[in-house]
Design an enzyme around this catalytic site. Structure first.
Site, short mmCIF file in Angstrom:
data_model
loop_
_atom_site.label_atom_id
_atom_site.label_comp_id
_atom_site.label_asym_id
_atom_site.label_seq_id
_atom_site.Cartn_x
_atom_site.Cartn_y
_atom_site.Cartn_z
NE ARG A 163 -4.19 -2.04 0.43
CZ ARG A 163 -4.26 -3.33 -0.29
NH1 ARG A 163 -3.04 -3.40 -0.50
NH2 ARG A 163 -5.14 -4.04 -0.24
CB SER A 235 -8.69 -1.79 3.75
OG SER A 235 -9.15 -3.39 3.44
CD GLU A 332 -6.06 0.75 1.95
OE1 GLU A 332 -5.65 1.10 1.03
OE2 GLU A 332 -6.94 0.79 2.44
N1 EPU Z 1 -10.34 -10.81 10.10
C1 EPU Z 1 -10.91 -11.73 10.80
N2 EPU Z 1 -11.90 -11.06 11.57
C2 EPU Z 1 -12.34 -9.82 10.15
C3 EPU Z 1 -11.30 -9.93 8.98
C4 EPU Z 1 -10.73 -10.28 9.30
O1 EPU Z 1 -10.09 -12.44 11.85
O2 EPU Z 1 -13.24 -8.72 11.25
C5 EPU Z 1 -9.67 -12.02 9.52
C6 EPU Z 1 -9.13 -13.35 8.53
O3 EPU Z 1 -10.04 -14.44 8.72
C7 EPU Z 1 -7.75 -14.01 8.33
C8 EPU Z 1 -7.06 -12.29 8.49
O4 EPU Z 1 -8.28 -11.27 9.48
O5 EPU Z 1 -7.10 -14.85 8.78
C9 EPU Z 1 -6.96 -11.71 7.27
O6 EPU Z 1 -8.77 -11.23 6.71
P1 EPU Z 1 -8.67 -11.52 4.79
O7 EPU Z 1 -8.32 -11.98 4.57
O8 EPU Z 1 -9.74 -10.70 4.99
O9 EPU Z 1 -7.48 -9.82 4.12
P2 EPU Z 1 -7.52 -8.66 5.39
O10 EPU Z 1 -6.01 -8.53 5.66
O11 EPU Z 1 -8.80 -8.70 6.48
C10 EPU Z 1 -6.50 -7.65 2.87
C11 EPU Z 1 -6.54 -6.25 1.77
C12 EPU Z 1 -8.09 -6.74 1.56
C13 EPU Z 1 -8.61 -7.40 0.66
C14 EPU Z 1 -8.03 -8.35 1.57
C15 EPU Z 1 -7.35 -9.35 0.03
C16 EPU Z 1 -5.11 -4.76 3.16
C17 EPU Z 1 -5.23 -3.38 4.59
N3 EPU Z 1 -6.50 -4.80 3.06
O12 EPU Z 1 -7.36 -7.31 3.98
O13 EPU Z 1 -8.35 -4.76 0.35
O14 EPU Z 1 -9.36 -6.94 -0.26
O15 EPU Z 1 -6.31 -8.23 2.05
O16 EPU Z 1 -6.39 -10.15 -0.36
O17 EPU Z 1 -4.79 -4.94 2.96
C18 EPU Z 1 -8.75 -2.70 0.55
O18 EPU Z 1 -7.33 -2.71 0.78
O19 EPU Z 1 -9.64 -1.97 0.62
C19 EPU Z 1 -9.06 -4.43 0.63
C20 EPU Z 1 -10.58 -4.65 0.66
#
Ligand code: EPU
Length: 336
Positions: A163, A235, A332
């Site tokens: 990012r 995010s 972000e």
């Molecule tokens: N998790 C939780 N609770 C939640 C959300 C997540 O326990 O409410 C856990 C999930 O179970 C998982 C981990 O956290 O083990 C990561 O969650 P997820 O795979 O949903 O991805 P993220 O890290 O929350 C990032 C990006 C998203 C992108 C997803 C998928 C960032 C800030 N966000 O989210 O990007 O879609 O990975 O690759 O890096 C965005 O930037 O606007 C965005 C949506």
């Protein structure tokens, strides 16, 4: 062509749907348009408002907002193995993904359904499901507002990170992106390693471009609120990158805490969504703002919230994570 608006309502132009106003907003197509504009005098305050999907206005904007509206997609070269594609800054990112999938071109299918314009993709190096914009960006075309010159920056010189890019730092306030060149491939290269992607793709009959696009669209729909219905900017926080000792300390207490390798091997990326969730904030609301019930990284405007209300609530979410885990999570979203 330039189109100007004065004292304009920003609510249809930002995905949080906050009802701030801009003193002046200019839609532009080309670097020449920008030259015309800046040659007449560099405005004291200006910024780019592309799709408005990663921005939060906390007050009326008293400067000039620049919105790219050119929507061309052009194949510059194609040797049968890879294609170099020029995308104007105003193209909807997801229209570009659709375009590539229809032509059998691989490279951005995992970035399906990310709201925003192609010109904004390099700024925060958009990423999802194991793929980042930097993986395909070969060149970025920009207009320098300090020299009024057009420049081309090679992808390798864009300072891309998680990012992150040079557009958030050295070139912040000095350059407007007008187009992006991306390299796509005719050779299938499915990346299914992230989360539920492999299972969702298999359920659709295997790793074709169309199946991957559908699978990712469906995973995103299940977790992320549709900005057309509920104001949000995806995010709201970045996943924090911490040193190894901090990660180990937390893992000793919470062995199920998600953690990922960071670009720097001495550091570890944590999941802000998980931290917010376990800090008890998931689904929490306060007045007209809340943490999305299905993805704790996302803050939502429940209707009529102001940017200041969103920020005040975001501070509480950050404080809850700090109190519980000793980790400071950063926003972000670009806050104006
Ligand atoms: N998790 C939780 N609770 C939640 C959300 C997540 O326990 O409410 C856990 C999930 O179970 C998982 C981990 O956290 O083990 C990561 O969650 P997820 O795979 O949903 O991805 P993220 O890290 O929350 C990032 C990006 C998203 C992108 C997803 C998928 C960032 C800030 N966000 O989210 O990007 O879609 O990975 O690759 O890096 C965005 O930037 O606007 C965005 C949506």
């Amino acid at each position: 062509m330039i189109r100007e608006y004065t004292d304009t309502d920003l609510s249809p132009r930002n995905s949080f749907h906050v009802a701030q106003r801009a003193a002046r907003l200019v839609e532009f197509e080309t670097a020449d348009d920008l030259r015309t504009l800046f040659a007449a005098g560099v405005p004291e305050r200006w910024t780019v408002l592309a799709g408005g999907n990663n921005i939060l206005f906390t007050r009326d904007y008293d400067g000039v907002l620049l919105t790219p509206v050119a929507t061309g997609i052009e194949i510059l070269s194609d040797d049968g193995r890879t294609a170099l594609v020029r995308v104007e800054a105003g193209v909807e990112w997801d229209d570009l993904v659709q375009w590539a999938v229809e032509r059998g071109l691989w490279g951005i299918e995992n970035l399906t359904a990310i709201p925003g314009k192609a010109g904004a993709a390099p700024v925060q190096n958009i990423g999802a499901y194991g793929c980042e914009a930097k993986d395909v960006i070969e060149r970025v075309h920009l207009f320098r507002t300090d020299t009024l010159a057009e420049e081309t920056l090679a992808g390798a010189d864009c300072g891309f990170g998680y990012r992150e890019s040079v557009f958030k730092h050295a070139l912040r306030g000095r350059a407007v992106i007008t187009a992006v060149e991306i390299r796509l491939s005719h050779t299938p290269a499915p990346r299914l390693g992230y989360g539920d992607v492999e299972r969702e793709v298999a359920a659709r009959g295997g790793a074709t471009l169309r199946n991957i696009r559908e699978a990712i669209a469906s995973i995103r729909r299940a977790k992320l609120p549709d900005p057309a219905e509920t104001g949000n900017a995806g995010s709201f926080f970045k996943n924090p990158v911490v040193d190894r000792a901090t990660a180990e300390r937390l893992l000793a207490e919470w062995p199920d805490m998600p953690h990922y390798p960071a670009a720097d091997p001495a550091r570890v990326k944590l999941a802000a969504g998980w931290l917010i969730d376990r800090a008890g904030m998931k689904g929490r609301t306060e007045g007209r703002v809340g943490v999305h019930a299905r993805q704790a990284l996302v803050l939502v405007n429940l209707g009529g919230a102001t940017g200041s209300e969103v920020i005040a609530f975001a501070r509480k979410v950050q404080q809850a994570v700090l109190d519980r885990f000793g980790i400071a999570i950063e926003t972000e979203v670009n806050i104006l």
